[in-house]
Design an enzyme around this catalytic site. Structure first.
Site, short mmCIF file in Angstrom:
data_model
loop_
_atom_site.label_atom_id
_atom_site.label_comp_id
_atom_site.label_asym_id
_atom_site.label_seq_id
_atom_site.Cartn_x
_atom_site.Cartn_y
_atom_site.Cartn_z
N GLU A 1 17.68 15.09 42.65
CA GLU A 1 16.50 15.19 41.81
C GLU A 1 16.58 14.15 40.69
O GLU A 1 17.65 13.94 40.12
CB GLU A 1 16.44 16.60 41.20
CG GLU A 1 15.17 16.89 40.43
CD GLU A 1 15.24 18.23 39.69
OE1 GLU A 1 16.34 18.74 39.44
OE2 GLU A 1 14.16 18.77 39.37
N LYS B 1 8.20 21.15 43.53
CA LYS B 1 9.07 22.13 42.85
C LYS B 1 8.24 23.27 42.29
O LYS B 1 7.25 23.05 41.58
CB LYS B 1 9.83 21.42 41.74
CG LYS B 1 10.89 22.26 41.04
CD LYS B 1 11.60 21.38 39.99
CE LYS B 1 12.75 22.10 39.31
NZ LYS B 1 13.36 21.22 38.27
N CYS C 1 16.45 22.12 42.67
CA CYS C 1 17.10 22.57 41.43
C CYS C 1 16.86 24.05 41.13
O CYS C 1 17.28 24.91 41.88
CB CYS C 1 16.67 21.68 40.27
SG CYS C 1 17.86 21.64 38.92
#
Ligand SMILES: *[C@@H]1O[C@H](CO)[C@@H](O)[C@H](O)[C@H]1NC(C)=O
Ligand SMILES: *[C@@H]1O[C@H](CO)[C@@H](O)[C@H](O)[C@H]1NC(C)=O
Ligand SMILES: *[C@@H]1O[C@H](CO)[C@@H](O)[C@H](O)[C@H]1NC(C)=O
Ligand SMILES: *[C@@H]1O[C@H](CO)[C@@H](O)[C@H](O)[C@H]1NC(C)=O
Ligand SMILES: *[C@@H]1O[C@H](CO)[C@@H](O)[C@H](O)[C@H]1NC(C)=O
Ligand SMILES: *[C@@H]1O[C@H](CO)[C@@H](O)[C@H](O)[C@H]1NC(C)=O
Ligand SMILES: *[C@@H]1O[C@H](CO)[C@@H](O)[C@H](O)[C@H]1NC(C)=O
Ligand SMILES: *[C@@H]1O[C@H](CO)[C@@H](O)[C@H](O)[C@H]1NC(C)=O
Ligand SMILES: *[C@@H]1O[C@H](CO)[C@@H](O)[C@H](O)[C@H]1NC(C)=O
Length: 527
Positions: free
Chosen positions: A71, A163, A194
């Site tokens: 990321e 995300k 993440c």
């Protein structure tokens, strides 16, 4: 005659090779230190894309079939705001169309085109995180997403994950889709980014699709102890969900960023990387395909020799750069319930309950002193059933049990690290046990040593007991460098609730009602 035997032998060898090849696929992850000498701009992105292409070539030379980048690898995570974001972004074609930005002109940014061409030329599936620009036709607005793009081995965009669980990333619009993709090497992947890993949607929901046996994961994780070490959380996810996890982390140890790994569905770790000095590192591993998912009620033992049946063609590991300079932060554990370990006792058996709740953790520990030198860490047992802050506007429900290392006798020092690892103490065995409601909670192991790597020599047993799951984690070898050994339970139904410990309202209320009834009875009887 011998000619035929030799011929047969050769055919047999090829057959065996072929069978082996079908049993694994070859994956690479890049732990990447973003080139940030160039100010944040499209130029910086293109500089990083040049490096990415180099690593795609390196991986392709070693017959890697899929490579995963971290990321924010192209930009770094700092200074992304409303002024800079448009220049840094690109449109991404709808994966349904399977468009190759390399072969089909379509107004995409040069970095998307270059990556597509490199995936095509090197015939390698490529997972890249970037800033996506989306024209919203309804509101006529431009939206920006923190997006993972998957190119197939012909450079076509076949998946796009936006995300869902942003982490103090106000300039982005969250996504809301579960994203999966198929490959021509017979593995179907789920994908997320993440902080997505600790939320039900997508990290648990995506596994409802039973074709998903493997996950690709891009991250810029901030390691926080005791429960949020980068590699600890990755391994815990793979082990508890019985999936292969291919995880790439951005590298900047002075900013708490780092940690990449390839984790197998049976709890083993193929390879991890985390280091105290800044640098880029490629990890390459053959990943066994998941033939059948390990059922619940069986204990997973990660302590199996990796060599068994798997060839590891990874680059030589070498000596890891000093880990003590990797910066970790400490969680605020003020609302946890603690109990200090009395290390003068060899056999310790304790049960501690979180606050006034009926959530309790049981510990069985055998411990010994190594030499007479003074100990440099204090160990405590902790339990927590409650809600904690995870980022500025987000709270998460937790149910945790652990043995943790502390710098001194204060509770606030737990989760801290001295420059040196623990010495003078040996845990002969540790068992941690707790009960979790499977309808609301996902529980995973949380283990980490002073080197910031998880341990694998323990069993993680889940047993159904009257509708709940009893989890017991038990070491299978001596430990002398542990900072955390325990269970990280996420109670998704408490996400977004006010921060603090949760008391067992039911028993509390019951007591109040009982008191009132008894008082009234006494009052009436007095008459
Ligand atoms: C939105 O508008 C653009 C430009 O007019 C067009 O190319 C695109 O197909 C539209 N997208 C959707 C989802 O309608
Ligand atoms: C937190 O929420 C407030 C109010 O909705 C908002 O203004 C702010 O941008 C949010 N902060 C972050 C980091 O998302
Ligand atoms: C599961 O994932 C596969 C692969 O992406 C997809 O084709 C299928 O539609 C998914 N199934 C469900 C029920 O979502
Ligand atoms: C640590 O917390 C426990 C309660 O969780 C408390 O009883 C104890 O006094 C605290 N220890 C210190 C040194 O503050
Ligand atoms: C005990 O301490 C010595 C010296 O610090 C060390 O070399 C040894 O590995 C330790 N033993 C165990 C079992 O940890
Ligand atoms: C405990 O450790 C913390 C963190 O290093 C330090 O700030 C504090 O002063 C120490 N307290 C005691 C009583 O030693
Ligand atoms: C499960 O529930 C039954 C009936 O309520 C009880 O007798 C039994 O002890 C429980 N088992 C466990 C392991 O708690
Ligand atoms: C979870 O759901 C199942 C099925 O609805 C139920 O049988 C079980 O008792 C529930 N467990 C708990 C702890 O609520
Ligand atoms: C601890 O709990 C209280 C409420 O009891 C809450 O106000 C506070 O923010 C919590 N602190 C942390 C660090 O969770």
């Amino acid at each position: 005659m011998t000619k035929y035997i030799i011929y047969l032998f050769i055919v047999l060898c090829f057959l065996i090779l072929e069978i082996n090849a079908q049993g694994t696929y070859r994956a690479a992850v890049l732990e990447y230190a973003t080139k940030d000498e160039v100010p944040l701009s499209l130029t910086r992105i293109l500089k990083n894309v040049e490096n990415y292409v180099y690593y795609m070539e390196t991986a392709a030379d070693k017959n890697v079939q899929i490579i995963v980048f971290p990321e924010y690898g192209l930009t770094g995570w700092e200074n992304i705001n409303y002024n800079t974001i448009d220049e840094l972004s690109t449109e991404v074609p709808d994966p349904v169309l399977e468009i190759s930005p390399c072969r089909t002109p379509g107004g995409y940014s040069k970095h998307l085109i270059d990556l597509s061409c490199a995936a095509d030329v090197n015939k390698i599936y490529t997972v890249v995180n970037l800033i996506e620009k989306q024209h919203d036709n309804n509101s006529k607005q431009k939206l920006y997403h923190n997006t993972n793009v998957v190119f197939n081995d012909k450079g076509a965009v076949i998946a796009r994950h936006r995300k869902i669980n942003l982490y103090n990333e106000g300039v982005f619009t969250p996504g809301d889709q579960l994203v999966t993709f198929k490959t021509n090497f017979g593995v179907t992947f789920g994908m997320f980014i993440c902080a997505d890993l600790i939320f039900k949607k997508p990290a648990i929901d995506i596994l409802a699709n039973s074709t998903i046996t493997d996950i690709v994961f891009s991250t810029a994780w901030f390691s926080q102890l005791p429960f949020y070490g980068a590699l600890s959380i990755q391994h815990g996810y793979a082990k508890s969900n019985r999936v292969n996890l291919i995880a790439a982390g951005i590298n900047d140890p002075s900013k708490k960023n780092g940690g990449s790994g390839i984790y197998l569905h049976d709890g083993r770790i193929a390879q991890t990387y985390i280091a105290g000095i800044r640098g880029t590192k490629i990890l390459i591993q053959d990943v066994p395909k998941v033939a059948s998912v390990i059922p619940l009620d069986t204990c997973q033992d990660g302590n199996v020799a990796l060599e068994r049946g798997i060839a590891i063609p990874g680059l030589p590991g070498g000596q890891l750069p000093d880990i003590s300079t990797f910066v970790t932060s400490q969680e605020d554990l003020i609302n946890y319930t603690f109990k200090s370990l009395n290390l003068d006792r060899n056999e310790i058996s304790e049960t501690i309950c979180s606050g006034r709740s009926n959530f309790c953790c049981s510990f069985e520990i055998t411990v010994a002193r190594n030499g007479s030198a003074p100990l440099n860490y204090v160990y405590k047992l902790l339990a927590y059933y409650g809600v904690s802050v995870i980022s500025t506007n987000t709270t998460v429900g937790l149910r945790n049990c652990a043995l943790v290392a502390c710098l001194n006798d204060t509770n606030a020092s737990c989760g801290g690290r001295h420059k040196e690892g623990p010495h003078g103490i040996i845990f002969e065995s540790i068992s941690v046990k707790g009960n979790f409601n499977p309808n609301t909670t996902h529980a995973q192991p949380a283990t980490i040593t002073h080197k910031l790597v998880p341990i694998t020599d323990y069993t993680f047993c889940e047993k159904k007991v009257n509708g709940t799951i009893e989890i017991e984690m038990k070491t299978s070898s001596k430990q002398n460098a542990l900072l955390t050994f325990g269970i990280y339970g996420r109670v998704f139904t408490n996400d977004g609730k006010p921060v603090g410990p949760i008391n067992s309202a039911s028993s509390f209320k019951k007591n109040i009602y009982l008191t009132i009834i008894v008082s009234v009875l006494i009052f009436l009887l007095q008459d």
